[in-house]
Each structure stands twice: as C-alpha cells, then as structure tokens.
Write a protein that holds these residues in place. Structure first.
Motif, short mmCIF file in Angstrom:
data_model
loop_
_atom_site.label_atom_id
_atom_site.label_comp_id
_atom_site.label_asym_id
_atom_site.label_seq_id
_atom_site.Cartn_x
_atom_site.Cartn_y
_atom_site.Cartn_z
N ILE A 120 3.11 -4.04 -8.22
CA ILE A 120 2.21 -5.12 -7.83
C ILE A 120 0.74 -4.70 -7.77
N HIS B 243 -3.37 3.11 -8.05
CA HIS B 243 -3.22 1.87 -8.84
C HIS B 243 -3.80 2.04 -10.24
N LEU C 291 -0.91 -10.48 1.52
CA LEU C 291 -0.29 -9.41 2.31
C LEU C 291 0.99 -9.91 2.99
N ILE D 134 -0.98 -0.58 5.76
CA ILE D 134 -1.66 -1.80 5.31
C ILE D 134 -2.34 -2.40 6.54
N GLY E 116 -1.56 -5.82 -5.58
CA GLY E 116 -2.05 -5.62 -4.22
C GLY E 116 -3.38 -6.29 -4.00
N PRO E 117 -3.80 -6.39 -2.74
CA PRO E 117 -5.00 -7.17 -2.41
C PRO E 117 -6.32 -6.42 -2.54
N PHE E 118 -6.32 -5.18 -3.02
CA PHE E 118 -7.57 -4.41 -2.97
C PHE E 118 -8.17 -4.08 -4.32
N TYR F 54 -0.81 5.36 3.91
CA TYR F 54 -1.74 4.65 4.78
C TYR F 54 -1.12 3.34 5.23
N GLN G 244 1.51 1.19 -10.35
CA GLN G 244 1.09 2.18 -9.36
C GLN G 244 1.94 3.42 -9.59
N HIS H 180 -0.36 6.15 -3.06
CA HIS H 180 -0.21 5.60 -4.41
C HIS H 180 -1.55 5.48 -5.09
N TYR I 196 -9.52 1.72 1.44
CA TYR I 196 -10.20 1.40 0.20
C TYR I 196 -11.68 1.22 0.51
N ARG J 107 2.42 2.43 3.73
CA ARG J 107 2.78 2.52 2.32
C ARG J 107 2.73 3.98 1.92
N ASP K 53 3.56 -9.89 0.53
CA ASP K 53 3.94 -8.51 0.20
C ASP K 53 4.97 -7.96 1.17
C1 MBD Z 1 -2.04 -2.05 -0.70
O1 MBD Z 1 -2.88 -1.00 -0.80
C2 MBD Z 1 -1.32 -2.35 -1.78
O2 MBD Z 1 -1.48 -1.57 -2.85
C3 MBD Z 1 -0.42 -3.41 -1.76
C4 MBD Z 1 0.39 -3.69 -2.96
C5 MBD Z 1 -0.30 -4.19 -0.63
C6 MBD Z 1 -1.04 -3.89 0.47
C7 MBD Z 1 -1.91 -2.84 0.45
#
Ligand code: MBD
Ligand code: FE
Length: 313
Positions: free
Chosen positions: A125, A253, A95, A229, A127-129, A227, A267, A251, A193, A248, A98
């Motif tokens: 990307i 994914h 993160l 981060i 992302g961390p989820f 939402y 995304q 989006h 998430y 953000r 990011d």
């Molecule tokens: C997210 O949901 C995400 O998709 C990315 C790339 C970074 C942080 C939160």
C-alpha cells in the motif's frame, strides 16, 4: 443465533426446543431488499453494481451485532473526526482503513486483477505519507538531507547508513528497463516522515532516481526503523480499544514507473525488525522482506541493500 441443543441429531430439521414458540425473524425481513430496490433505472453502472452488496453487508452487520443508535452515532462521530483532522499532511480516514486491513486488501485485489505473471514484484500500500514531486536526484546521491552532528538522531543515522541499488526489469522479457523512475521515501530514525516533523528539512528522506542504461538505480538512504503510526487520533483510539500496537515494521516506500509498464507501488521491510509479523496495517509480504548486508570501504554507508523491481506490462 440460536444454539442447537448438544444432543440434536445432525441434519435434523425438527425444532427440538418445544417449549419455545417458533421464532419469527428478529428484524423486518423485507427491509434490506426494499432499500436496494430503491435504486433507479438510470443509476451509474458501477455504483448500481456495488451498492446493493454494500447495503446488504452493512445491514447484515448491523443485525448480526445488534447495533444500537448510540453505537452507530459513536461511529459517525469517529468518522467525522477523521475527516476533520485530515489535510494534505495527514489522512486519518485512510489510516482508519489501514488498521482494519482495507487498504491492503484492496491493493491485493487490484494487483491480482492486473498482474499477468507471478514474477512481478508484489505491490504494497501507498500509505498516507507519500508526497508528489520529490526532487529528481542523480544516481549515487543521498536522500538524507542536512545531516550533521547537531541532529538528535545523528549517531543512529550513521549506524544505519545504507547504499541502495538494484535494477528495474521487465517481467515479460527479463530485460533491464533504462529510464525507469524510482520514487523512494522513508522516515527519519526518529520514526517521523519529514512532513510530520518540524525538525527535518523539506523533502528529507525523499527522492526520485532514473535508472541508467543498465536499468540500474542507486542511492544513499538509511535502514528503516519501526515506528508507530500516528495514534493521537481516532485510528489510535480504535487500536487502543482493540488492545493493538500502533507499530509498523521499518519499511522503505517505492513507486517504480516506466513508460509501457504498470506502475508499481510497494514497500520493502528490513528483516531485522521485530514487528515484521505484526504490522499494524498488514502490508508485509514475504517477497518484500529484505536483508541489508554489511558494506566495507564506503565512508558514506555501513550497509548495502541490493533489490530488483520486476514490472508487469
Ligand atoms: C505508514 O507509514 C504507512 O506506510 C502506511 C501504509 C500506513 C500508515 C503509516
Ligand atoms: Fe510508511
């Protein structure tokens, strides 16, 4: 850096500030080369290739901003804290990368090195989820699990209910790819998430779908919401110190894969979103901004999104 006097003739090599003695370099000019030269003859090839550049940039950065011990230690503490709060549900170090654009930049570099044509769907990307092993569902199924009027965001989920469909096609031949796997995930309408939220069932808003003989996937999902981060850790503190929003744009994914094709991680972004132009992790690309269209006569969805994925070899 020393300012040139405003009346200095351009291109002049003469030092026009005679009252100051000529400046010596502020810091030991041999130091960085000495550190780089410490690399041994049996160093790992790629490491020996990238580390001199990393060392030079790090040293130049420290000299440029006159980094102090106190500031360096604060950065060490911040990185340590990122590691300590990371686990299989949260990756704070990622993160941190990011929010300074590093994951998006590395993604751009990687995809441009591997792309063979501009017709391929651009990547974005991971992302961390992301979670591996989302359930494989039949086309036409929904990734919204256990939705009932008792869920706090039930009404929003009904309003944003959406049918997602499209084809996976080969960038080279333009032909559809049957048997491609579309792995999809997004947040619930509360912006969380499933693994961040005790209130959601396991693997909520996640699924994998295999394209049919026409290369088509289809599923029910939701229009995504903007939402923030997670901003309760070091990445959030840094954003606050930078006077930046943690938001953000909404989006969805996707990871799209098929044998013989390069796996696409990307995304798509809902064009209704006010954060499209100010993504806190800099992942938006024009080709990935989509428009949901109203859907008639389907009790399961109020919106349709049609989106094709174009894979490279
Ligand atoms: C997210 O949901 C995400 O998709 C990315 C790339 C970074 C942080 C939160
Ligand atoms: Fe995300």
């Amino acid at each position: 850096m020393r300012q040139m006097p405003l009346d200095a003739p351009s291109g002049s090599a003469v030092d026009l500030t005679p009252n100051e003695p000529p400046k010596k370099p502020q810091y030991d000019p041999t130091f960085t080369d000495k550190v780089i030269a410490a690399t041994g003859p049996n160093a790992h090839l790629r490491i020996a290739q990238v580390m001199p550049s990393l060392i030079r940039h790090l040293h130049d950065f420290a000299r440029e901003v006159n980094l102090t011990m106190g500031e360096w230690m604060a950065a060490i503490d911040l990185i340590n804290e990122c590691g300590q709060m990371s686990d299989d549900k949260r990756n704070e170090t990622q993160l941190l990368c990011d929010i300074v654009g590093l994951e998006s930049l590395v993604d751009e570099i990687t995809s441009k090195m591997l792309a063979t044509s501009t017709s391929e769907t651009p990547s974005a990307i991971l992302g961390p989820f992301y979670r591996q092993d989302a359930p494989l569902l039949p086309n036409g199924d929904t990734i919204v699990r256990n939705l009932s009027p008792s869920v706090p965001w039930y009404q929003k989920a009904v309003e944003d209910s959406a049918f997602l469909t499209g084809r996976v096609v080969s960038g080279r031949s333009g032909l559809p790819i049957p048997g491609a796997v579309v792995d999809v995930w997004h947040t619930a309408p509360n912006g969380l998430y499933e693994q961040q939220d005790e209130g959601q069932p396991e693997m909520n808003m996640r699924g994998q779908f295999e394209t049919d003989a026409d290369g088509r996937y289809s599923l029910y999902a939701l229009r995504p919401v903007a939402y923030p981060i997670p901003d309760d850790g070091p990445a959030g503190r840094l954003l606050a110190m930078l006077d930046r929003s943690p938001y953000r744009p909404g989006h969805i994914h996707f990871i799209v894969s098929a044998p013989g094709f390069r796996t696409l991680t990307t995304q798509v972004f809902d064009d209704r979103d006010e954060y499209i132009a100010k993504d806190s992790v800099f992942a938006v690309k024009d080709e990935l901004v989509v428009r949901f269209k109203p859907r008639d006569g389907d009790p399961q969805a109020r919106w349709t999104l049609e989106y094709d994925f174009v894979l490279g070899p």
